[in-house]
Design an enzyme around this catalytic site. Structure first.
Site, PDB file in Angstrom:
ATOM      1  N   SER A 120     -38.535   3.817 -74.192  1.00 37.59           N
ATOM      2  CA  SER A 120     -37.333   5.200 -73.813  1.00 37.59           C
ATOM      3  C   SER A 120     -37.802   6.667 -74.321  1.00 37.59           C
ATOM      4  O   SER A 120     -38.996   6.640 -74.024  1.00 37.59           O
ATOM      5  CB  SER A 120     -36.584   4.648 -75.411  1.00 37.59           C
ATOM      6  OG  SER A 120     -35.452   5.154 -75.628  1.00 37.59           O
ATOM      7  N   TYR A 146     -37.283   4.792 -84.514  1.00 36.13           N
ATOM      8  CA  TYR A 146     -37.018   3.758 -82.883  1.00 36.13           C
ATOM      9  C   TYR A 146     -37.989   4.308 -81.909  1.00 36.13           C
ATOM     10  O   TYR A 146     -38.715   3.508 -81.698  1.00 36.13           O
ATOM     11  CB  TYR A 146     -35.735   3.968 -81.918  1.00 36.13           C
ATOM     12  CG  TYR A 146     -35.449   3.046 -81.564  1.00 36.13           C
ATOM     13  CD1 TYR A 146     -35.594   1.275 -81.253  1.00 36.13           C
ATOM     14  CD2 TYR A 146     -35.357   3.654 -79.566  1.00 36.13           C
ATOM     15  CE1 TYR A 146     -35.188   1.033 -79.408  1.00 36.13           C
ATOM     16  CE2 TYR A 146     -34.899   3.335 -78.731  1.00 36.13           C
ATOM     17  CZ  TYR A 146     -35.474   1.808 -78.700  1.00 36.13           C
ATOM     18  OH  TYR A 146     -34.791   1.426 -77.696  1.00 36.13           O
ATOM     19  N   LYS A 150     -41.450   2.420 -80.472  1.00 32.08           N
ATOM     20  CA  LYS A 150     -41.554   2.495 -78.763  1.00 32.08           C
ATOM     21  C   LYS A 150     -42.629   3.556 -78.690  1.00 32.08           C
ATOM     22  O   LYS A 150     -43.179   2.483 -77.692  1.00 32.08           O
ATOM     23  CB  LYS A 150     -40.635   2.879 -78.122  1.00 32.08           C
ATOM     24  CG  LYS A 150     -38.997   2.422 -78.358  1.00 32.08           C
ATOM     25  CD  LYS A 150     -39.546   0.623 -77.407  1.00 32.08           C
ATOM     26  CE  LYS A 150     -37.672   0.797 -76.826  1.00 32.08           C
ATOM     27  NZ  LYS A 150     -38.552  -0.959 -76.394  1.00 32.08           N
TER      28      LYS A 150
END
Length: 329
Positions: A120, A146, A150
């Site tokens: 992302s 998050y 990642k």
């Protein structure tokens, strides 16, 4: 080609699965998610397909799924941005621990196997200035848990690829829209919600400022690029990082609303209700909105079309509620 897709019950997982079932180069396909994912309906497909409910935080479950006969692995499972920020422990367990577990199993049973890892743009964190254009060489500094989870998985897969233990393809995805169905735990869920709900005659909530810029891409283009990633020869990466910024376009929320009005009329636009949410706004503002995709172009990834076309494609596929004469036919 023997392929496995995790997170296959999700929206992108289902579109990818349908494309793979129709792909003549694929002989076997395993679709897995926490609950058994649906099998895409593709007439005349000769692909041997199985759908499996699986908890990928379980070592034994992963050992049963990630076997030496696999050719390509798509790792689409994960806890989305808003949910990972709200629940650190669960985010670590799903977004980091399960990935490390899968990487370790694969490098033992099938060294060098091809792994497509959708990451992302959240790994970057907020840009230095609003107009900054981010390249793969810019140092990531995630503004969310998050993004951090990642990024850690990216670094590990990139190192395993450098060592020849795995053959990773790390794709930094834009916000994908328009998604059908219920809202997800992603902070970016509003980007689909302000189209999806109003176009179906329901109220859509806007939790961020209209001036907020977002890096977006259509589902169709993202899935085409996921398949493209699979087919790139390893040597094309030239011994460099396996990270690629996938193509997208930069739009403001106001531009999104303008497109909603153009496609759905005044009635649809009137159903968008501004309800500022500090947590969502902070997360979305921590993502860059302008990314350099020169490397993606060199590797043959596809550019996205206009936002208007993306929304029209959504309406063509999922329909629109036409109870008002202002809604165009």
């Amino acid at each position: 080609m023997n392929v496995i897709v995790t997170g296959a019950g999700g929206f992108i997982g289902q579109i990818l699965a349908a494309a793979l079932v129709a792909d003549s180069s694929v002989s076997k396909l395993t679709l897995t998610d926490l609950t058994e994912p649906p099998l895409p309906s593709t007439p005349h497909s000769k692909v041997e397909t199985r759908c499996v409910a699986a908890d990928l935080t379980s070592v034994e479950t992963c050992k049963s799924l990630f076997t030496a006969d696999l050719t390509v692995i798509y790792l689409l499972h994960g806890l989305m941005s808003g949910s990972a920020e709200a629940n650190l422990e669960l985010g670590l367990k799903i977004n980091l621990d399960s990935m490390r577990q899968i990487f370790d199993i694969l490098r033992e049973v099938k060294p060098g196997v091809r792994v497509v890892f959708p990451s992302s743009c959240a790994v970057y964190g907020p840009p230095g200035s609003p107009k900054s254009v981010i390249t793969e060489r810019d140092a990531p500094l995630p503004g969310t848990s998050y993004g951090a989870q990642k990024l850690i998985s990216e670094v590990l897969l990139n190192d395993f690829s450098r060592r020849g233990l795995l053959d990773g393809r790390i794709l930094r995805l834009p916000t994908i829209m328009v998604r059908p169905g219920a809202p997800t735990g992603a902070a970016s869920s509003f980007a689909s919600g302000i189209f999806r709900e109003p176009l179906h005659g329901e109220k859509g909530i806007l939790p961020v400022p209209k001036s907020q810029e977002v890096w977006i891409c259509s589902p169709k283009t993202v899935v085409e690029n996921l398949i493209r990633a699979r087919d790139i020869p390893a040597e094309r990466f030239g011994g460099q990082s396996r990270v690629v910024n996938l193509p997208g376009i930069t739009v403001t929320v106001q531009q999104m609303l303008d497109v909603l009005k153009a496609v759905g009329g005044e009635r649809a636009l009137s159903l968008v209700e501004e309800q500022q949410d500090e947590s969502t706004a902070r997360i979305v503002a921590s993502w860059p909105a302008r990314l350099n995709t020169a490397r993606a172009s060199e590797l043959g990834f596809k550019n996205d079309g206009s936002l208007v076309q993306t929304v029209r494609d959504y309406v063509e596929q999922y329909g629109i509620k036409k109870e008002d004469p202002s809604v165009p036919t």
